[in-house]
Design a protein around this motif. Structure first.
Motif, PDB file in Angstrom:
ATOM      1  N   SER A   1       0.838  -1.198   0.000  1.00  0.00           N
ATOM      2  CA  SER A   1       0.000   0.000   0.000  1.00  0.00           C
ATOM      3  C   SER A   1       0.879   1.255   0.000  1.00  0.00           C
ATOM      4  O   SER A   1       1.981   1.258   0.548  1.00  0.00           O
ATOM      5  N   LEU A   2       0.347   2.327  -0.607  1.00  0.00           N
ATOM      6  CA  LEU A   2       1.075   3.608  -0.614  1.00  0.00           C
ATOM      7  C   LEU A   2       0.464   4.594   0.373  1.00  0.00           C
ATOM      8  O   LEU A   2       0.847   5.765   0.407  1.00  0.00           O
ATOM      9  N   GLU A   3      -0.484   4.096   1.154  1.00  0.00           N
ATOM     10  CA  GLU A   3      -1.301   4.964   2.001  1.00  0.00           C
ATOM     11  C   GLU A   3      -0.473   5.901   2.878  1.00  0.00           C
ATOM     12  O   GLU A   3      -0.800   7.073   3.027  1.00  0.00           O
ATOM     13  N   GLN A   4       0.620   5.371   3.448  1.00  0.00           N
ATOM     14  CA  GLN A   4       1.359   6.184   4.427  1.00  0.00           C
ATOM     15  C   GLN A   4       2.381   7.118   3.781  1.00  0.00           C
ATOM     16  O   GLN A   4       3.100   7.815   4.499  1.00  0.00           O
ATOM     17  N   TYR A   5       2.472   7.124   2.440  1.00  0.00           N
ATOM     18  CA  TYR A   5       3.513   7.932   1.796  1.00  0.00           C
ATOM     19  C   TYR A   5       2.937   9.140   1.076  1.00  0.00           C
ATOM     20  O   TYR A   5       1.879   9.066   0.463  1.00  0.00           O
ATOM     21  N   GLN A   6       3.716  10.207   1.127  1.00  0.00           N
ATOM     22  CA  GLN A   6       3.284  11.405   0.413  1.00  0.00           C
ATOM     23  C   GLN A   6       3.905  11.479  -0.977  1.00  0.00           C
ATOM     24  O   GLN A   6       3.356  12.108  -1.876  1.00  0.00           O
ATOM     25  N   ALA A   7       5.061  10.856  -1.126  1.00  0.00           N
ATOM     26  CA  ALA A   7       5.736  10.862  -2.424  1.00  0.00           C
ATOM     27  C   ALA A   7       6.323   9.473  -2.670  1.00  0.00           C
ATOM     28  O   ALA A   7       6.652   8.751  -1.725  1.00  0.00           O
TER      29      ALA A   7
ATOM     30  N   ILE B   1      -1.739   8.603  -8.572  1.00  0.00           N
ATOM     31  CA  ILE B   1      -2.328   9.827  -9.136  1.00  0.00           C
ATOM     32  C   ILE B   1      -2.387  10.932  -8.079  1.00  0.00           C
ATOM     33  O   ILE B   1      -2.258  12.111  -8.390  1.00  0.00           O
ATOM     34  N   GLN B   2      -2.523  10.534  -6.825  1.00  0.00           N
ATOM     35  CA  GLN B   2      -2.667  11.517  -5.736  1.00  0.00           C
ATOM     36  C   GLN B   2      -1.332  11.904  -5.099  1.00  0.00           C
ATOM     37  O   GLN B   2      -1.312  12.633  -4.113  1.00  0.00           O
ATOM     38  N   ARG B   3      -0.239  11.361  -5.624  1.00  0.00           N
ATOM     39  CA  ARG B   3       1.057  11.616  -4.981  1.00  0.00           C
ATOM     40  C   ARG B   3       2.088  12.127  -5.981  1.00  0.00           C
ATOM     41  O   ARG B   3       1.965  11.872  -7.176  1.00  0.00           O
TER      42      ARG B   3
ATOM     43  N   LEU C   1       0.239   9.321 -15.751  1.00  0.00           N
ATOM     44  CA  LEU C   1       1.466   9.467 -14.949  1.00  0.00           C
ATOM     45  C   LEU C   1       2.192  10.757 -15.323  1.00  0.00           C
ATOM     46  O   LEU C   1       2.484  10.985 -16.506  1.00  0.00           O
ATOM     47  N   ASN C   2       2.482  11.574 -14.328  1.00  0.00           N
ATOM     48  CA  ASN C   2       3.093  12.878 -14.599  1.00  0.00           C
ATOM     49  C   ASN C   2       4.237  13.104 -13.606  1.00  0.00           C
ATOM     50  O   ASN C   2       4.101  13.857 -12.642  1.00  0.00           O
ATOM     51  N   PRO C   3       5.390  12.431 -13.837  1.00  0.00           N
ATOM     52  CA  PRO C   3       6.457  12.481 -12.828  1.00  0.00           C
ATOM     53  C   PRO C   3       7.025  13.883 -12.631  1.00  0.00           C
ATOM     54  O   PRO C   3       7.155  14.639 -13.590  1.00  0.00           O
ATOM     55  N   ILE C   4       7.375  14.185 -11.385  1.00  0.00           N
ATOM     56  CA  ILE C   4       7.991  15.493 -11.096  1.00  0.00           C
ATOM     57  C   ILE C   4       9.471  15.475 -11.474  1.00  0.00           C
ATOM     58  O   ILE C   4      10.096  16.526 -11.603  1.00  0.00           O
ATOM     59  N   ALA C   5      10.044  14.279 -11.621  1.00  0.00           N
ATOM     60  CA  ALA C   5      11.445  14.141 -12.047  1.00  0.00           C
ATOM     61  C   ALA C   5      11.585  12.791 -12.752  1.00  0.00           C
ATOM     62  O   ALA C   5      10.953  11.815 -12.338  1.00  0.00           O
TER      63      ALA C   5
ATOM     64  N   TRP D   1      21.395  14.162  -8.826  1.00  0.00           N
ATOM     65  CA  TRP D   1      19.948  14.046  -9.113  1.00  0.00           C
ATOM     66  C   TRP D   1      19.175  13.876  -7.806  1.00  0.00           C
ATOM     67  O   TRP D   1      18.124  14.490  -7.617  1.00  0.00           O
ATOM     68  N   SER D   2      19.711  13.045  -6.915  1.00  0.00           N
ATOM     69  CA  SER D   2      19.028  12.782  -5.639  1.00  0.00           C
ATOM     70  C   SER D   2      18.922  14.050  -4.804  1.00  0.00           C
ATOM     71  O   SER D   2      17.889  14.310  -4.178  1.00  0.00           O
ATOM     72  N   ASN D   3      19.985  14.848  -4.798  1.00  0.00           N
ATOM     73  CA  ASN D   3      19.956  16.090  -4.021  1.00  0.00           C
ATOM     74  C   ASN D   3      18.938  17.064  -4.594  1.00  0.00           C
ATOM     75  O   ASN D   3      18.198  17.714  -3.854  1.00  0.00           O
ATOM     76  N   ALA D   4      18.890  17.142  -5.933  1.00  0.00           N
ATOM     77  CA  ALA D   4      17.908  18.037  -6.570  1.00  0.00           C
ATOM     78  C   ALA D   4      16.498  17.539  -6.267  1.00  0.00           C
ATOM     79  O   ALA D   4      15.584  18.336  -6.003  1.00  0.00           O
ATOM     80  N   LEU D   5      16.324  16.226  -6.274  1.00  0.00           N
ATOM     81  CA  LEU D   5      14.999  15.658  -5.984  1.00  0.00           C
ATOM     82  C   LEU D   5      14.590  15.959  -4.540  1.00  0.00           C
ATOM     83  O   LEU D   5      13.442  16.311  -4.278  1.00  0.00           O
ATOM     84  N   SER D   6      15.543  15.833  -3.613  1.00  0.00           N
ATOM     85  CA  SER D   6      15.241  16.147  -2.201  1.00  0.00           C
ATOM     86  C   SER D   6      14.703  17.554  -2.088  1.00  0.00           C
ATOM     87  O   SER D   6      13.674  17.802  -1.443  1.00  0.00           O
ATOM     88  N   ALA D   7      15.396  18.488  -2.739  1.00  0.00           N
ATOM     89  CA  ALA D   7      14.983  19.896  -2.656  1.00  0.00           C
ATOM     90  C   ALA D   7      13.592  20.066  -3.257  1.00  0.00           C
ATOM     91  O   ALA D   7      12.747  20.783  -2.709  1.00  0.00           O
ATOM     92  N   GLN D   8      13.369  19.386  -4.385  1.00  0.00           N
ATOM     93  CA  GLN D   8      12.069  19.476  -5.062  1.00  0.00           C
ATOM     94  C   GLN D   8      10.951  18.931  -4.177  1.00  0.00           C
ATOM     95  O   GLN D   8       9.876  19.505  -4.084  1.00  0.00           O
ATOM     96  N   LEU D   9      11.220  17.799  -3.521  1.00  0.00           N
ATOM     97  CA  LEU D   9      10.195  17.181  -2.669  1.00  0.00           C
ATOM     98  C   LEU D   9       9.883  18.071  -1.473  1.00  0.00           C
ATOM     99  O   LEU D   9       8.725  18.279  -1.127  1.00  0.00           O
ATOM    100  N   VAL D  10      10.923  18.590  -0.864  1.00  0.00           N
ATOM    101  CA  VAL D  10      10.707  19.439   0.308  1.00  0.00           C
ATOM    102  C   VAL D  10       9.925  20.679  -0.105  1.00  0.00           C
ATOM    103  O   VAL D  10       8.975  21.096   0.555  1.00  0.00           O
ATOM    104  N   HIS D  11      10.283  21.248  -1.262  1.00  0.00           N
ATOM    105  CA  HIS D  11       9.643  22.485  -1.710  1.00  0.00           C
ATOM    106  C   HIS D  11       8.210  22.225  -2.210  1.00  0.00           C
ATOM    107  O   HIS D  11       7.255  22.819  -1.725  1.00  0.00           O
ATOM    108  N   ALA D  12       8.093  21.274  -3.177  1.00  0.00           N
ATOM    109  CA  ALA D  12       6.804  21.073  -3.841  1.00  0.00           C
ATOM    110  C   ALA D  12       5.766  20.485  -2.893  1.00  0.00           C
ATOM    111  O   ALA D  12       4.593  20.816  -2.952  1.00  0.00           O
ATOM    112  N   GLU D  13       6.212  19.596  -2.049  1.00  0.00           N
ATOM    113  CA  GLU D  13       5.259  18.893  -1.188  1.00  0.00           C
ATOM    114  C   GLU D  13       5.193  19.488   0.203  1.00  0.00           C
ATOM    115  O   GLU D  13       4.427  19.032   1.031  1.00  0.00           O
TER     116      GLU D  13
END
Ligand SMILES: Cc1cc2nc3c(=O)[nH]c(=O)nc-3n(C[C@H](O)[C@H](O)[C@H](O)COP(=O)(O)O)c2cc1C
Length: 172
Positions: free
Chosen positions: A45-51, A79-81, A115-119, A155-167
């Motif tokens: 299940s993905l229930e407990q995850y935001q991303a 679709i919701q994450r 599917l619309n990936p942020i990265a 890439w991972s560092n850029a993704l971290s920043a994106q997740l913290v910012h976008a979400e």
């Protein structure tokens, strides 16, 4: 849904994607995110995850079958994450090999118009003919490891920043 929880789900045949997944997870954790690392096929299940970050390799122009199954099975939750994707593929560090693998991946992902990936990134892969599970005709090339750990960490560092910012994920 936890506000700061990320699932990194991966699929692998010969473990090189798993090693990359471990590095991506470590970078996200260094940024303060809570990350669970799991094989795609074991995710209930993905229930407990935001991303959700997905990692899988390409074989014979096709994405790992577990990745397809994961997208089908978890479509409603995905679709919701926020979803980010990395793929291992090119057995070369050349730009043209990367473009070629990207075309293969794009064709696979076109099956999921929702599917619309942020990265989305392609990393050069690894080939080791001594791995158990390699078929006879797959053992014919010499061992090669083209993985670029600096590119993977960047890439991972850029993704971290994106997740913290976008979400608005809150670092722990
Ligand atoms: C039999 C075989 C076929 C492959 N076919 C492709 C391909 O069509 N396109 C591509 O980009 N990479 C291809 N690759 C490269 C893999 O994606 C790469 O080796 C990757 O690191 C494997 O990941 P894994 O160790 O997690 O299974 C192939 C590798 C093997 C062994």
């Amino acid at each position: 849904m936890n506000t700061n929880s990320v699932l990194l789900a991966y699929a692998t045949r010969f473990a090189s994607t798993q090693e990359v997944a471990e590095t991506v997870a470590a970078s996200l954790r260094e940024a303060g995110l809570k990350v669970d690392l799991q094989l795609m096929r074991q995710v209930e299940s993905l229930e407990q995850y935001q991303a959700v970050v997905l990692g899988a390799a390409i074989y014979n122009t096709k994405w790992h079958a577990d990745a397809h199954q994961f997208l089908v099975r978890h479509q409603a939750a995905l679709i919701q994450r926020s979803v980010a994707i990395f793929t291992l593929g090119p057995m070369s560090s050349s730009a043209s090999a990367k473009r070629n693998s990207r075309r293969q991946l794009d064709k696979e992902l076109a099956k999921y118009p929702w599917l619309n990936p942020i990265a989305l990134e392609i990393f050069a892969g690894k080939y080791d003919p001594s791995k158990p599970g390699m078929r006879f005709f797959e053992r014919l090339l010499p061992a090669r490891d083209y993985r670029d750990w600096n590119a993977i960490r960047a890439w991972s560092n850029a993704l971290s920043a994106q997740l913290v910012h976008a979400e608005m994920l809150q670092p722990a």
